[in-house]
Design a protein around this motif. Structure first.
Motif, PDB file in Angstrom:
ATOM      1  N   PHE A   1      -2.864 110.839 -24.150  1.00 58.27           N
ATOM      2  CA  PHE A   1      -1.885 110.283 -23.211  1.00 58.27           C
ATOM      3  C   PHE A   1      -0.595 111.086 -23.313  1.00 58.27           C
ATOM      4  N   ASP A   2       0.212 111.014 -22.257  1.00 59.53           N
ATOM      5  CA  ASP A   2       1.472 111.751 -22.217  1.00 59.53           C
ATOM      6  C   ASP A   2       2.363 111.306 -23.377  1.00 59.53           C
ATOM      7  N   ARG A   3       3.073 112.273 -23.939  1.00 49.87           N
ATOM      8  CA  ARG A   3       3.915 111.983 -25.106  1.00 49.87           C
ATOM      9  C   ARG A   3       5.248 112.708 -24.982  1.00 49.87           C
ATOM     10  N   TYR A   4       6.243 112.193 -25.687  1.00 49.69           N
ATOM     11  CA  TYR A   4       7.537 112.865 -25.786  1.00 49.69           C
ATOM     12  C   TYR A   4       7.640 113.476 -27.182  1.00 49.69           C
ATOM     13  N   GLY A   5       8.554 114.414 -27.355  1.00 49.44           N
ATOM     14  CA  GLY A   5       8.639 115.190 -28.575  1.00 49.44           C
ATOM     15  C   GLY A   5       8.763 114.378 -29.854  1.00 49.44           C
ATOM     16  N   TYR A   6       9.668 113.411 -29.871  1.00 46.17           N
ATOM     17  CA  TYR A   6       9.873 112.627 -31.092  1.00 46.17           C
ATOM     18  C   TYR A   6       8.623 111.826 -31.447  1.00 46.17           C
ATOM     19  N   ASP A   7       7.920 111.345 -30.437  1.00 46.68           N
ATOM     20  CA  ASP A   7       6.667 110.622 -30.663  1.00 46.68           C
ATOM     21  C   ASP A   7       5.633 111.542 -31.320  1.00 46.68           C
ATOM     22  N   LEU A   8       5.568 112.778 -30.865  1.00 46.91           N
ATOM     23  CA  LEU A   8       4.656 113.750 -31.479  1.00 46.91           C
ATOM     24  C   LEU A   8       5.007 113.977 -32.947  1.00 46.91           C
ATOM     25  N   ILE A   9       6.290 114.140 -33.227  1.00 42.23           N
ATOM     26  CA  ILE A   9       6.734 114.362 -34.606  1.00 42.23           C
ATOM     27  C   ILE A   9       6.347 113.182 -35.485  1.00 42.23           C
ATOM     28  N   GLN A  10       6.629 111.971 -35.021  1.00 41.02           N
ATOM     29  CA  GLN A  10       6.300 110.778 -35.804  1.00 41.02           C
ATOM     30  C   GLN A  10       4.796 110.674 -36.058  1.00 41.02           C
ATOM     31  N   THR A  11       4.007 110.941 -35.048  1.00 41.22           N
ATOM     32  CA  THR A  11       2.555 110.854 -35.181  1.00 41.22           C
ATOM     33  C   THR A  11       2.042 111.913 -36.143  1.00 41.22           C
ATOM     34  N   LEU A  12       2.486 113.146 -35.984  1.00 36.11           N
ATOM     35  CA  LEU A  12       2.035 114.226 -36.862  1.00 36.11           C
ATOM     36  C   LEU A  12       2.473 113.994 -38.305  1.00 36.11           C
ATOM     37  N   ASN A  13       3.626 113.388 -38.498  1.00 38.37           N
ATOM     38  CA  ASN A  13       4.132 113.152 -39.854  1.00 38.37           C
ATOM     39  C   ASN A  13       3.344 112.090 -40.612  1.00 38.37           C
ATOM     40  N   LYS A  14       2.423 111.409 -39.935  1.00 35.25           N
ATOM     41  CA  LYS A  14       1.517 110.492 -40.618  1.00 35.25           C
ATOM     42  C   LYS A  14       0.481 111.263 -41.428  1.00 35.25           C
ATOM     43  N   TYR A  15       0.326 112.536 -41.122  1.00 35.76           N
ATOM     44  CA  TYR A  15      -0.689 113.377 -41.750  1.00 35.76           C
ATOM     45  C   TYR A  15       0.010 114.458 -42.567  1.00 35.76           C
ATOM     46  N   THR A  16      -0.140 114.405 -43.872  1.00 33.79           N
ATOM     47  CA  THR A  16       0.624 115.287 -44.756  1.00 33.79           C
ATOM     48  C   THR A  16       0.443 116.769 -44.445  1.00 33.79           C
ATOM     49  N   MET A  17      -0.725 117.185 -44.052  1.00 39.39           N
ATOM     50  CA  MET A  17      -0.956 118.602 -43.764  1.00 39.39           C
ATOM     51  C   MET A  17      -0.335 119.031 -42.427  1.00 39.39           C
ATOM     52  N   LEU A  18       0.064 118.068 -41.591  1.00 40.70           N
ATOM     53  CA  LEU A  18       0.634 118.392 -40.284  1.00 40.70           C
ATOM     54  C   LEU A  18       2.088 117.968 -40.160  1.00 40.70           C
ATOM     55  N   ASN A  19       2.702 117.594 -41.263  1.00 32.67           N
ATOM     56  CA  ASN A  19       4.099 117.178 -41.259  1.00 32.67           C
ATOM     57  C   ASN A  19       4.947 118.252 -40.575  1.00 32.67           C
ATOM     58  N   THR A  20       5.800 117.835 -39.635  1.00 34.75           N
ATOM     59  CA  THR A  20       6.586 118.794 -38.859  1.00 34.75           C
ATOM     60  C   THR A  20       7.961 118.224 -38.536  1.00 34.75           C
ATOM     61  N   ASN A  21       8.762 119.025 -37.848  1.00 38.62           N
ATOM     62  CA  ASN A  21      10.102 118.593 -37.464  1.00 38.62           C
ATOM     63  C   ASN A  21      10.457 119.179 -36.096  1.00 38.62           C
ATOM     64  N   GLU A  22      11.661 118.860 -35.632  1.00 42.22           N
ATOM     65  CA  GLU A  22      12.104 119.278 -34.299  1.00 42.22           C
ATOM     66  C   GLU A  22      12.136 120.798 -34.147  1.00 42.22           C
ATOM     67  N   SER A  23      12.535 121.500 -35.201  1.00 39.69           N
ATOM     68  CA  SER A  23      12.664 122.956 -35.083  1.00 39.69           C
ATOM     69  C   SER A  23      11.311 123.649 -34.968  1.00 39.69           C
ATOM     70  N   THR A  24      10.242 122.934 -35.232  1.00 38.98           N
ATOM     71  CA  THR A  24       8.893 123.477 -35.058  1.00 38.98           C
ATOM     72  C   THR A  24       8.262 122.978 -33.765  1.00 38.98           C
ATOM     73  N   ILE A  25       8.385 121.691 -33.489  1.00 35.83           N
ATOM     74  CA  ILE A  25       7.644 121.099 -32.377  1.00 35.83           C
ATOM     75  C   ILE A  25       8.180 121.517 -31.010  1.00 35.83           C
ATOM     76  N   TYR A  26       9.502 121.574 -30.848  1.00 34.03           N
ATOM     77  CA  TYR A  26      10.034 121.886 -29.517  1.00 34.03           C
ATOM     78  C   TYR A  26       9.770 123.329 -29.089  1.00 34.03           C
ATOM     79  N   PRO A  27       9.895 124.313 -29.965  1.00 38.22           N
ATOM     80  CA  PRO A  27       9.481 125.671 -29.556  1.00 38.22           C
ATOM     81  C   PRO A  27       7.986 125.746 -29.214  1.00 38.22           C
ATOM     82  N   LEU A  28       7.168 125.007 -29.947  1.00 36.18           N
ATOM     83  CA  LEU A  28       5.740 124.982 -29.647  1.00 36.18           C
ATOM     84  C   LEU A  28       5.497 124.373 -28.270  1.00 36.18           C
ATOM     85  N   LEU A  29       6.159 123.272 -27.961  1.00 37.87           N
ATOM     86  CA  LEU A  29       6.012 122.644 -26.646  1.00 37.87           C
ATOM     87  C   LEU A  29       6.474 123.586 -25.531  1.00 37.87           C
ATOM     88  N   ARG A  30       7.589 124.287 -25.760  1.00 34.71           N
ATOM     89  CA  ARG A  30       8.072 125.246 -24.750  1.00 34.71           C
ATOM     90  C   ARG A  30       7.054 126.360 -24.529  1.00 34.71           C
TER      91      ARG A  30
END
Length: 109
Positions: free
Chosen positions: A25-54
């Motif tokens: 389903f459609d997601r916004y950036g902060y939602d992606l960060i929160q979801t990914l941070n539930k998984y230790t191997m995929l823990n991420t932050n804004e400086s990683t996720i937003y360039p990837l989305l762009r």
């Protein structure tokens, strides 16, 4: 814990994980960060996720739209997968399965 090795794994799989999540389903950036941070191997932050989305948008795999959630709150930028993105995700799924199969075969040798 080998942080360099984990960093390399994360770099190679984060794009796949993001597309899997947005495909559901459609997601916004902060939602992606929160979801990914539930998984230790995929823990991420804004400086990683937003360039990837762009980059995914630039490549035509995602597009975006703004949506107001509640009156008085700023709108959120949502990302959705495109037809091209769905085809790319299908290719990534195939590649991922082949990789896992190869690793499992190596373990058996």
């Amino acid at each position: 814990m080998n942080t360099d090795w984990i960093s390399q794994i994360k770099r190679g799989t984060l794009e796949y994980a993001v597309l899997l999540l947005i495909n559901k389903f459609d997601r916004y950036g902060y939602d992606l960060i929160q979801t990914l941070n539930k998984y230790t191997m995929l823990n991420t932050n804004e400086s990683t996720i937003y360039p990837l989305l762009r980059r995914l948008m630039k490549n035509g795999y995602l597009d975006s739209y703004w949506q107001n959630i509640e009156e008085g709150t700023p709108p959120r930028k949502y990302y959705r997968i495109t037809k091209s993105g769905t085809l790319y995700l299908d290719k990534l799924k195939c590649d991922w399965c082949k990789l896992i199969e190869n690793i499992n075969d190596i373990e058996k040798e």
